[in-house]
Design a protein around this motif. Structure first.
Motif, mmCIF file in Angstrom:
data_model
loop_
_atom_site.group_PDB
_atom_site.id
_atom_site.type_symbol
_atom_site.label_atom_id
_atom_site.label_comp_id
_atom_site.label_asym_id
_atom_site.label_seq_id
_atom_site.Cartn_x
_atom_site.Cartn_y
_atom_site.Cartn_z
ATOM 1 N N ILE A 105 38.494 37.937 24.404
ATOM 2 C CA ILE A 105 38.570 38.370 23.002
ATOM 3 C C ILE A 105 39.384 37.352 22.202
ATOM 4 C CG2 ILE A 105 39.418 40.160 21.442
ATOM 5 C CD1 ILE A 105 38.851 42.201 23.661
ATOM 6 N N ALA A 106 40.479 36.904 22.789
ATOM 7 C CA ALA A 106 41.301 35.884 22.123
ATOM 8 C C ALA A 106 40.532 34.571 21.963
ATOM 9 C CB ALA A 106 42.579 35.650 22.916
ATOM 10 N N GLU A 107 39.696 34.237 22.926
ATOM 11 C CA GLU A 107 38.892 33.017 22.811
ATOM 12 C C GLU A 107 37.900 33.133 21.650
ATOM 13 O OE1 GLU A 107 39.244 30.127 24.209
ATOM 14 O OE2 GLU A 107 40.930 30.827 25.433
ATOM 15 N N GLY A 108 37.457 34.346 21.367
ATOM 16 C CA GLY A 108 36.624 34.554 20.190
ATOM 17 C C GLY A 108 37.366 34.207 18.916
ATOM 18 N N VAL A 109 38.637 34.581 18.852
ATOM 19 C CA VAL A 109 39.462 34.198 17.708
ATOM 20 C C VAL A 109 39.593 32.681 17.642
ATOM 21 C CG1 VAL A 109 41.773 34.362 16.681
ATOM 22 C CG2 VAL A 109 40.730 36.382 17.727
ATOM 23 N N SER A 110 39.705 32.050 18.787
ATOM 24 C CA SER A 110 39.811 30.595 18.837
ATOM 25 C C SER A 110 38.587 29.929 18.212
ATOM 26 C CB SER A 110 39.971 30.137 20.292
ATOM 27 O OG SER A 110 40.115 28.739 20.369
ATOM 28 N N VAL A 111 37.405 30.479 18.479
ATOM 29 C CA VAL A 111 36.173 29.950 17.885
ATOM 30 C C VAL A 111 36.244 30.036 16.359
ATOM 31 C CG1 VAL A 111 33.693 30.335 17.626
ATOM 32 C CG2 VAL A 111 34.744 30.452 19.893
ATOM 33 N N LEU A 112 36.751 31.153 15.853
ATOM 34 C CA LEU A 112 36.877 31.324 14.400
ATOM 35 C C LEU A 112 37.851 30.312 13.806
ATOM 36 C CD1 LEU A 112 37.011 35.230 14.139
ATOM 37 C CD2 LEU A 112 35.023 33.725 13.995
ATOM 38 N N LEU A 113 38.940 30.062 14.497
ATOM 39 C CA LEU A 113 39.916 29.096 13.998
ATOM 40 C C LEU A 113 39.323 27.688 13.975
ATOM 41 C CD1 LEU A 113 43.204 30.362 15.721
ATOM 42 C CD2 LEU A 113 42.323 30.898 13.447
ATOM 43 N N ASP A 114 38.501 27.380 14.947
ATOM 44 C CA ASP A 114 37.807 26.079 14.946
ATOM 45 C C ASP A 114 36.911 25.939 13.720
ATOM 46 O OD1 ASP A 114 38.577 24.400 17.056
ATOM 47 O OD2 ASP A 114 37.448 25.578 18.510
ATOM 48 N N ILE A 115 36.208 27.010 13.384
ATOM 49 C CA ILE A 115 35.339 26.989 12.208
ATOM 50 C C ILE A 115 36.157 26.748 10.949
ATOM 51 C CG2 ILE A 115 33.837 28.417 10.749
ATOM 52 C CD1 ILE A 115 32.877 29.798 13.344
ATOM 53 N N ILE A 116 37.289 27.418 10.851
ATOM 54 C CA ILE A 116 38.151 27.264 9.669
ATOM 55 C C ILE A 116 38.682 25.833 9.583
ATOM 56 C CG2 ILE A 116 40.296 28.024 8.572
ATOM 57 C CD1 ILE A 116 39.812 30.767 9.999
ATOM 58 N N LYS A 117 39.113 25.293 10.709
ATOM 59 C CA LYS A 117 39.683 23.944 10.725
ATOM 60 C C LYS A 117 38.672 22.877 10.322
ATOM 61 C CE LYS A 117 42.272 23.034 14.420
ATOM 62 N NZ LYS A 117 42.739 23.113 15.837
ATOM 63 N N ARG A 118 37.404 23.108 10.631
ATOM 64 C CA ARG A 118 36.355 22.132 10.336
ATOM 65 C C ARG A 118 35.656 22.401 9.001
ATOM 66 N NH1 ARG A 118 34.898 19.647 15.343
ATOM 67 N NH2 ARG A 118 35.896 20.665 17.122
ATOM 68 N N SER A 119 36.080 23.441 8.309
ATOM 69 C CA SER A 119 35.343 23.905 7.126
ATOM 70 C C SER A 119 35.506 23.030 5.889
ATOM 71 C CB SER A 119 35.804 25.324 6.770
ATOM 72 O OG SER A 119 37.146 25.325 6.289
ATOM 73 N N GLU A 120 36.590 22.272 5.812
ATOM 74 C CA GLU A 120 36.889 21.468 4.624
ATOM 75 C C GLU A 120 36.991 22.343 3.370
ATOM 76 O OE1 GLU A 120 33.742 18.550 4.515
ATOM 77 O OE2 GLU A 120 34.702 17.303 6.037
ATOM 78 N N CYS A 121 37.467 23.572 3.556
ATOM 79 C CA CYS A 121 37.526 24.528 2.446
ATOM 80 C C CYS A 121 38.929 24.738 1.890
ATOM 81 C CB CYS A 121 36.949 25.868 2.885
ATOM 82 S SG CYS A 121 35.154 25.821 3.070
ATOM 83 N N GLY A 122 39.865 23.911 2.328
ATOM 84 C CA GLY A 122 41.199 23.966 1.754
ATOM 85 C C GLY A 122 41.296 23.079 0.529
ATOM 86 N N PRO A 123 42.440 23.052 -0.125
ATOM 87 C CA PRO A 123 42.633 22.175 -1.290
ATOM 88 C C PRO A 123 42.343 20.725 -0.937
ATOM 89 C CG PRO A 123 44.455 23.725 -1.083
ATOM 90 C CD PRO A 123 43.641 23.860 0.170
ATOM 91 N N GLY A 124 41.605 20.041 -1.790
ATOM 92 C CA GLY A 124 41.285 18.642 -1.556
ATOM 93 C C GLY A 124 40.371 18.405 -0.382
#
Length: 213
Positions: A105-124
């Protein structure tokens, strides 16, 4: 203006533990709404709660659309730029139908964090900062809804194991971490959802963490 996205399941949507119109807590009662009030001016809080949402699993009974990983990137893109993304998922992964150990279950959260990190959706175009919120443990009182007892059989024991795994995953990804179970309990109403009082405590705690980020 700081923008924070709250990505979760029914306990982010605001499923109540008492009769309510539309079967949902009011906006200022749900923890993202409490968060909004606690942070005050200069912050914009975006609610993305969906009942039944999992981390990365298409639900064969309730619907494939409940796979949290499938919708996350479009969600991030539609709300960018985002300063912080708070992920609070895992309760539904404890359902017996998925047959998952706490570490997976925690590894599922890890997958989500990877998506966020690669999203380029933060400022700049950078990655947003991330907050992992471990759900409060389930209770073995599933009397409110038919089928809950079988659906979440073994879920409490599994949910009690989640915090250590979530903390490890958060550290691995450089995310902030909050264990909701240290602050609140699920309601004896159904063993899964939070009372309005618990939402208030959680929202204020998330605000404190967010300010520190």
């Amino acid at each position: 203006m700081q923008r924070i996205l709250c990505y979760g399941d029914s306990n982010t949507f605001g499923t109540p533990t008492e009769p309510r119109p539309d079967e949902r807590y009011l906006e200022d009662e749900r923890w993202p709404g409490v968060l909004r009030g606690a942070l005050g001016e200069g912050w914009h809080v975006i609610e993305e709660g969906l009942s039944g949402r999992t981390t990365v699993h298409a639900d064969p009974v309730e619907g494939r659309f409940l796979d949290g990983s499938a919708y996350l990137l479009p969600c991030l893109k539609s709300h960018r730029p985002l300063d912080i993304v708070a992920v609070k998922l895992g309760t539904n992964d404890c359902k017996m139908r998925f047959n998952l150990p706490a570490c997976d279950i925690a590894e599922g959260v890890s997958v989500l964090l990877d998506i966020i990190k690669r999203s380029e959706c933060g400022p700049g175009g950078r990655a947003p900062k991330m907050l992992v919120i471990c759900p409060a443990p389930l209770l073995d009182v599933y009397n409110a809804w038919p089928g809950y007892e079988e659906m979440f059989k073994g879920g409490r024991a599994k949910s009690l194991e989640l915090p250590s795994h979530y903390a490890r995953i958060a550290k691995l990804h450089g995310a902030a971490f909050l264990d909701a179970g240290e602050l609140i309990e699920t309601s004896v109403f159904d063993g899964v959802h939070y009372s309005a009082a618990a939402h208030a405590v959680l929202g204020k705690a998330v605000a404190k963490v967010a300010r520190g980020m």
